[in-house]
Write an enzyme that holds these catalytic residues in place. Structure first.
Site, PDB file in Angstrom:
ATOM      1  N   PRO A  11      46.480  42.850  41.590  1.00 10.02           N
ATOM      2  CA  PRO A  11      47.249  42.208  42.652  1.00 10.02           C
ATOM      3  C   PRO A  11      47.074  40.691  42.727  1.00 10.02           C
ATOM      4  O   PRO A  11      45.980  40.172  42.513  1.00 10.02           O
ATOM      5  CB  PRO A  11      46.720  42.869  43.928  1.00 10.02           C
ATOM      6  CG  PRO A  11      45.421  43.481  43.557  1.00 10.02           C
ATOM      7  CD  PRO A  11      45.524  43.843  42.106  1.00 10.02           C
ATOM      8  N   ASN A  12      48.188  40.059  43.002  1.00 13.77           N
ATOM      9  CA  ASN A  12      48.293  38.606  43.223  1.00 13.77           C
ATOM     10  C   ASN A  12      48.226  37.792  41.931  1.00 13.77           C
ATOM     11  O   ASN A  12      48.438  36.572  41.968  1.00 13.77           O
ATOM     12  CB  ASN A  12      47.243  38.104  44.231  1.00 13.77           C
ATOM     13  CG  ASN A  12      47.407  38.762  45.581  1.00 13.77           C
ATOM     14  OD1 ASN A  12      48.481  38.688  46.155  1.00 13.77           O
ATOM     15  ND2 ASN A  12      46.384  39.422  46.070  1.00 13.77           N
ATOM     16  N   ARG A  19      48.742  29.949  42.882  1.00 14.20           N
ATOM     17  CA  ARG A  19      47.769  30.494  43.822  1.00 14.20           C
ATOM     18  C   ARG A  19      46.398  29.859  43.597  1.00 14.20           C
ATOM     19  O   ARG A  19      45.828  30.006  42.516  1.00 14.20           O
ATOM     20  CB  ARG A  19      47.685  31.992  43.557  1.00 14.20           C
ATOM     21  CG  ARG A  19      46.568  32.712  44.239  1.00 14.20           C
ATOM     22  CD  ARG A  19      46.356  34.076  43.586  1.00 14.20           C
ATOM     23  NE  ARG A  19      45.313  34.771  44.278  1.00 14.20           N
ATOM     24  CZ  ARG A  19      44.488  35.638  43.700  1.00 14.20           C
ATOM     25  NH1 ARG A  19      44.598  35.914  42.423  1.00 14.20           N
ATOM     26  NH2 ARG A  19      43.559  36.224  44.396  1.00 14.20           N
ATOM     27  N   TYR A  24      41.749  29.560  40.155  1.00 16.24           N
ATOM     28  CA  TYR A  24      42.329  30.431  39.124  1.00 16.24           C
ATOM     29  C   TYR A  24      43.043  29.658  38.011  1.00 16.24           C
ATOM     30  O   TYR A  24      43.495  30.277  37.047  1.00 16.24           O
ATOM     31  CB  TYR A  24      43.286  31.437  39.776  1.00 16.24           C
ATOM     32  CG  TYR A  24      42.584  32.360  40.742  1.00 16.24           C
ATOM     33  CD1 TYR A  24      41.672  33.307  40.284  1.00 16.24           C
ATOM     34  CD2 TYR A  24      42.795  32.272  42.119  1.00 16.24           C
ATOM     35  CE1 TYR A  24      40.993  34.142  41.162  1.00 16.24           C
ATOM     36  CE2 TYR A  24      42.132  33.104  43.010  1.00 16.24           C
ATOM     37  CZ  TYR A  24      41.227  34.037  42.526  1.00 16.24           C
ATOM     38  OH  TYR A  24      40.554  34.859  43.390  1.00 16.24           O
ATOM     39  N   ASN A  75      42.138  42.911  34.128  1.00 15.01           N
ATOM     40  CA  ASN A  75      41.689  42.088  35.246  1.00 15.01           C
ATOM     41  C   ASN A  75      42.169  42.821  36.497  1.00 15.01           C
ATOM     42  O   ASN A  75      43.336  42.701  36.878  1.00 15.01           O
ATOM     43  CB  ASN A  75      42.286  40.673  35.183  1.00 15.01           C
ATOM     44  CG  ASN A  75      41.768  39.825  36.335  1.00 15.01           C
ATOM     45  OD1 ASN A  75      41.185  40.349  37.293  1.00 15.01           O
ATOM     46  ND2 ASN A  75      41.986  38.528  36.255  1.00 15.01           N
ATOM     47  N   ALA A  78      41.515  41.906  42.982  1.00 16.93           N
ATOM     48  CA  ALA A  78      40.765  42.348  44.163  1.00 16.93           C
ATOM     49  C   ALA A  78      40.319  43.805  44.068  1.00 16.93           C
ATOM     50  O   ALA A  78      39.306  44.192  44.672  1.00 16.93           O
ATOM     51  CB  ALA A  78      41.606  42.138  45.418  1.00 16.93           C
ATOM     52  N   GLU A  99      36.640  44.108  30.796  1.00 18.66           N
ATOM     53  CA  GLU A  99      36.971  43.606  32.140  1.00 18.66           C
ATOM     54  C   GLU A  99      36.998  42.080  32.081  1.00 18.66           C
ATOM     55  O   GLU A  99      36.059  41.468  31.552  1.00 18.66           O
ATOM     56  CB  GLU A  99      35.879  44.105  33.098  1.00 18.66           C
ATOM     57  CG  GLU A  99      35.976  43.617  34.520  1.00 18.66           C
ATOM     58  CD  GLU A  99      34.797  44.134  35.367  1.00 18.66           C
ATOM     59  OE1 GLU A  99      33.994  44.976  34.870  1.00 18.66           O
ATOM     60  OE2 GLU A  99      34.668  43.669  36.505  1.00 18.66           O
ATOM     61  N   HIS A 101      37.745  38.431  34.322  1.00 21.35           N
ATOM     62  CA  HIS A 101      38.018  37.688  35.558  1.00 21.35           C
ATOM     63  C   HIS A 101      38.196  36.226  35.199  1.00 21.35           C
ATOM     64  O   HIS A 101      37.393  35.682  34.428  1.00 21.35           O
ATOM     65  CB  HIS A 101      36.869  37.828  36.556  1.00 21.35           C
ATOM     66  CG  HIS A 101      36.567  39.254  36.868  1.00 21.35           C
ATOM     67  ND1 HIS A 101      37.376  40.015  37.668  1.00 21.35           N
ATOM     68  CD2 HIS A 101      35.576  40.076  36.435  1.00 21.35           C
ATOM     69  CE1 HIS A 101      36.884  41.234  37.720  1.00 21.35           C
ATOM     70  NE2 HIS A 101      35.797  41.304  36.981  1.00 21.35           N
ATOM     71  N   ARG A 108      30.842  33.266  43.537  1.00 19.90           N
ATOM     72  CA  ARG A 108      31.719  33.221  44.698  1.00 19.90           C
ATOM     73  C   ARG A 108      31.133  34.038  45.858  1.00 19.90           C
ATOM     74  O   ARG A 108      29.937  34.291  45.899  1.00 19.90           O
ATOM     75  CB  ARG A 108      33.115  33.683  44.273  1.00 19.90           C
ATOM     76  CG  ARG A 108      33.698  32.786  43.171  1.00 19.90           C
ATOM     77  CD  ARG A 108      35.092  33.205  42.770  1.00 19.90           C
ATOM     78  NE  ARG A 108      36.005  33.086  43.907  1.00 19.90           N
ATOM     79  CZ  ARG A 108      37.224  33.649  43.926  1.00 19.90           C
ATOM     80  NH1 ARG A 108      37.648  34.353  42.870  1.00 19.90           N
ATOM     81  NH2 ARG A 108      38.002  33.505  44.979  1.00 19.90           N
TER      82      ARG A 108
HETATM   83  C1  DHK Z   1      41.016  37.665  40.698  1.00 17.76           C
HETATM   84  C2  DHK Z   1      41.187  37.996  42.009  1.00 17.76           C
HETATM   85  O1  DHK Z   1      42.410  38.082  42.520  1.00 17.76           O
HETATM   86  C3  DHK Z   1      40.058  38.199  42.928  1.00 17.76           C
HETATM   87  O2  DHK Z   1      40.347  39.133  43.927  1.00 17.76           O
HETATM   88  C4  DHK Z   1      38.792  38.582  42.201  1.00 17.76           C
HETATM   89  C5  DHK Z   1      39.686  37.710  40.061  1.00 17.76           C
HETATM   90  C6  DHK Z   1      38.536  37.646  41.024  1.00 17.76           C
HETATM   91  C7  DHK Z   1      39.602  36.684  38.931  1.00 17.76           C
HETATM   92  O3  DHK Z   1      38.740  35.814  38.945  1.00 17.76           O
HETATM   93  O4  DHK Z   1      40.421  36.776  38.000  1.00 17.76           O
HETATM   94  O5  DHK Z   1      37.710  38.548  43.102  1.00 17.76           O
END
Ligand code: DHK
Length: 146
Positions: A11-12, A19, A24, A75, A78, A99, A101, A108
């Site tokens: 998500p997101n 964002r 990110y 990835n 959340a 995995e 991130h 964090r």
């Molecule tokens: C991406 C997210 O959206 C967060 O909710 C995770 C992750 C970390 C990232 O670092 O890619 O906590």
């Protein structure tokens, strides 16, 4: 025939580039997808790159990978920190799982320090930004070779 690697995004991550870029980065998900497609060709792999904001849809994508993929790079965003369902789906997948991130989740907030997915992942890459996907693909190429 080239081996298929499924690359899943939670998500997101569809908002990457807009964002919280200080966390990110400025690369969009389309940029990352293009980089992965180019690199997978060099590595003799093919990739299927997907994103969903919905936990069940991600579970469905992992289950679909059981049929045709040699490995999964994920990835979970959340859902990393909340989803037993995604962990269970990955546990039902036989091949390697990596995995990824973008951010270093350990640097964090405390609620980001635990990952359900890490209990299944063969490798974890965090804090390398968009480049983490390329690192994961290169490592995956070794895991699925032979
Ligand atoms: C991406 C997210 O959206 C967060 O909710 C995770 C992750 C970390 C990232 O670092 O890619 O906590």
């Amino acid at each position: 025939m080239s081996k298929l690697i499924v690359i899943l995004n939670g998500p997101n991550l569809n908002l990457l580039g807009q964002r919280e870029p200080e966390t990110y980065g400025y690369a969009t998900l389309a940029d990352i997808e293009a980089d992965c497609a180019a690199l997978s060709g060099e590595l003799g792999l093919v990739t299927r790159f997907e994103q969903s904001n919905h936990e069940g849809a991600l579970v469905d994508m992992i289950q679909a990978a059981r049929g045709d993929a040699a490995g999964v790079i994920i990835n979970p965003a959340a859902y990393t920190h909340t989803s037993v369902a995604i962990l269970d789906a990955l546990s039902a997948f036989d091949g390697p799982v990596i995995e990824v991130h973008l951010s270093n989740i350990h640097k964090r907030e405390a609620f980001r320090h635990h990952s359900y997915v890490s209990a299944r992942a063969d490798a974890v890459i965090a804090g390398c930004g968009a480049g983490g996907y390329a690192l994961a693909l290169r490592h995956m190429a070794g895991l699925v070779s032979g």
